[in-house]
Design an enzyme around this catalytic site. Structure first.
Site, short mmCIF file in Angstrom:
data_model
loop_
_atom_site.label_atom_id
_atom_site.label_comp_id
_atom_site.label_asym_id
_atom_site.label_seq_id
_atom_site.Cartn_x
_atom_site.Cartn_y
_atom_site.Cartn_z
N ALA A 47 0.84 -1.20 0.00
CA ALA A 47 0.00 0.00 0.00
C ALA A 47 0.88 1.25 0.00
O ALA A 47 1.85 1.33 0.75
CB ALA A 47 -0.90 -0.01 1.23
N CYS A 149 -2.96 -8.07 6.47
CA CYS A 149 -2.71 -6.69 6.92
C CYS A 149 -2.98 -6.53 8.42
O CYS A 149 -4.09 -6.79 8.88
CB CYS A 149 -3.57 -5.72 6.12
SG CYS A 149 -3.20 -4.02 6.58
C1 LIG Z 1 4.68 -0.10 3.02
C2 LIG Z 1 4.10 -1.49 2.98
C3 LIG Z 1 2.83 -1.68 2.53
C4 LIG Z 1 2.28 -2.97 2.46
N1 LIG Z 1 1.03 -3.14 1.95
C5 LIG Z 1 0.55 -4.41 1.79
C6 LIG Z 1 -0.69 -4.63 1.11
O1 LIG Z 1 -1.35 -3.70 0.64
N2 LIG Z 1 -1.11 -5.91 1.01
C7 LIG Z 1 -0.40 -6.97 1.49
O2 LIG Z 1 -0.82 -8.12 1.35
N3 LIG Z 1 0.78 -6.78 2.10
C8 LIG Z 1 1.27 -5.53 2.23
N4 LIG Z 1 2.50 -5.35 2.79
C9 LIG Z 1 3.30 -6.52 3.20
C10 LIG Z 1 4.19 -7.01 2.08
O3 LIG Z 1 3.45 -7.42 0.96
C11 LIG Z 1 5.05 -8.19 2.57
O4 LIG Z 1 4.21 -9.24 2.94
C12 LIG Z 1 5.94 -7.83 3.75
O5 LIG Z 1 6.56 -6.57 3.56
C13 LIG Z 1 7.01 -8.90 3.98
O6 LIG Z 1 7.81 -9.06 2.85
P1 LIG Z 1 9.28 -8.39 2.72
O7 LIG Z 1 10.07 -8.87 3.89
O8 LIG Z 1 9.82 -8.86 1.40
O9 LIG Z 1 9.09 -6.91 2.78
C14 LIG Z 1 3.05 -4.08 2.89
C15 LIG Z 1 4.34 -3.87 3.36
C16 LIG Z 1 4.87 -2.60 3.40
C17 LIG Z 1 6.28 -2.43 3.86
#
Ligand SMILES: Cc1cc2nc3c(=O)[nH]c(=O)nc-3n(C[C@H](O)[C@H](O)[C@H](O)COP(=O)(O)O)c2cc1C
Length: 405
Positions: A47, A149
């Site tokens: 998001a 979320c």
């Molecule tokens: C700024 C931000 C916004 C996110 N928005 C969503 C979202 O809209 N939907 C969702 O399923 N996960 C959302 N996430 C989670 C990410 O999709 C992901 O699951 C999480 O960051 C872990 O993965 P990573 O370690 O590669 O960042 C968001 C994460 C961040 C940092």
């Protein structure tokens, strides 16, 4: 996450010396129903981040056939190191109530974004089914349900990870949405609400039984937020529990991490979130690493070109889109420039100083001026600067990224 004889260091500027099994690699493709995801890498929904400009930027930046990708060149999925793009999450309630023009603002995408999935959140089966139909009619390749979320405003209305405490409701939602669309349907979830209530195995089995085409697991509980490390062993357990594709997610920062996740869990694809804005080369590096066993790192010049290219794309989109008054569009654009500049310089030499300067900038041109000054000074010095300890420490994911999912 330790185990199987190799360790995973979570810092992208460290020398990479891993004892990875020779056969370990990110799969060349994954199939979600008829949709081919090749290579098996997915940009996580984020998001406020993964809007159409950012998604196209990542798709183009992921070209790995040249060391200097042409950000204007058409890129097909087969050429990009990023196999699947995902939208930011969108409220199903909002979508089904919105007028057509407003919907377009939320669901805009361009032809070169295929394959692309739209993610929805909500708690009402009928509304979600309705919204999924809109997603299908808009031309998305798949629809995804957010059950991860942790944000209070989403959980408060029982959406996102709030639903993890109500499996019967999730089953109803799976059924209603599955019946309403023919495009592939996937779900993204966390392990469970907390350690006493881990539901990811039951949830994955239920998804398979209800005809979903794949699952994505962010391997933390809701209560964990973003603390500690993602517990990849649960991705392995989910993979052992179902026959549909499993997408692993959580804490991938480097190509080595991506390969290690596949090796440790057997997941069918990897999903990358926070690393993408901090290191837009990540998908290209994974593809290169898979093909050759090593990968290129960005020079100062590469970084400068990359940030300028993204800013130009943001400005072009603000110019082209008509859905908001001009002042609002420019405000949004400068906000995105600030946000990206901040994330992009984590772990970069002198980044802390640049972030402080950007913090006080008020407009897009002011942000741009700070960025120009920063990179021009680095280029003029003619040496690749070594990141200072405070900048290296910042290579941990910035706290302001820890918003959702
Ligand atoms: C700024 C931000 C916004 C996110 N928005 C969503 C979202 O809209 N939907 C969702 O399923 N996960 C959302 N996430 C989670 C990410 O999709 C992901 O699951 C999480 O960051 C872990 O993965 P990573 O370690 O590669 O960042 C968001 C994460 C961040 C940092």
């Amino acid at each position: 996450m330790a185990g199987k004889g190799f360790t995973v260091k979570k810092d992208w500027d460290n020398p990479k010396v891993y004892a990875m099994p020779a056969e370990a690699r990110v799969p060349a493709e994954m199939r979600l129903g008829p949709v081919v995801v090749a290579p098996a890498t997915v940009l996580a929904p984020m998001a406020g981040v993964t809007d159409t400009v950012f998604r196209r930027f990542i798709r183009h930046a992921s070209l790995f056939t040249t060391s200097a990708p042409d950000l204007d060149a058409p890129v097909t999925n087969a050429q990009s190191g990023c196999g699947l793009l995902m939208t930011e999450f969108t409220s199903a309630d909002g979508l089904s109530r919105m007028r057509e023009t407003k919907r377009q603002r939320y669901l805009t995408f361009y032809d070169d974004e295929h394959p692309i999935g739209a993610q929805l959140f909500g708690a009402n089966p009928e509304t979600l089914a309705d919204a999924a139909r809109i997603v299908q009619e808009t031309g998305f390749d798949l629809v995804d349900l957010n059950l991860g979320c942790p944000a209070k405003r989403v959980v408060g209305s029982n959406g996102g990870s709030g639903l993890l405490r109500d499996l019967p409701r999730i089953e109803e939602i799976f059924r209603a949405v599955r019946k309403s669309v023919t495009i592939p349907f996937t779900v993204k979830f966390r392990l469970g609400w907390n350690d006493n209530d881990i539901v990811c195995l039951d949830l994955a089995r239920m998804a398979e039984a209800e005809g979903l085409n794949g699952v994505a697991l962010h391997a933390r509980t809701r209560e964990q937020g973003y603390s500690g490390q993602a517990r990849w062993e649960w991705i392995a357990r989910v993979k052992q529990s179902v026959g549909i594709p499993v997408i692993g997610n959580g804490d991938i920062r480097t190509p080595e991490d991506a390969v290690a996740m596949v090796a440790e869990t057997g997941c069918d694809a990897v999903m990358i979130g926070r690393a993408a804005p901090a290191n837009p080369w990540i998908f290209r590096q994974i593809a290169q690493y898979t093909a050759t066993g090593s990968y290129e790192r960005p020079t100062v010049d590469d970084r400068y070109r990359m940030i300028r290219a993204y800013f130009q794309m943001l400005l072009d989109e603000a110019e082209a889109s008509k859905d908001l008054p001009k002042a609002a569009r420019l405000g949004e654009t400068s906000g995105k420039m600030k946000q990206f500049a901040t994330w992009f310089t984590h772990g970069v030499a002198g980044g802390a100083k640049l972030r402080a300067a950007i913090y006080h900038a008020r407009t897009g041109p002011e942000v741009l001026a700070q960025v120009d000054a920063f990179f021009n000074a680095q280029l003029a010095s003619g040496v690749e600067p070594e990141a200072a300890p405070e900048d290296k420490a910042a290579a941990e994911f910035p706290e302001d990224m820890q918003e959702c999912g």
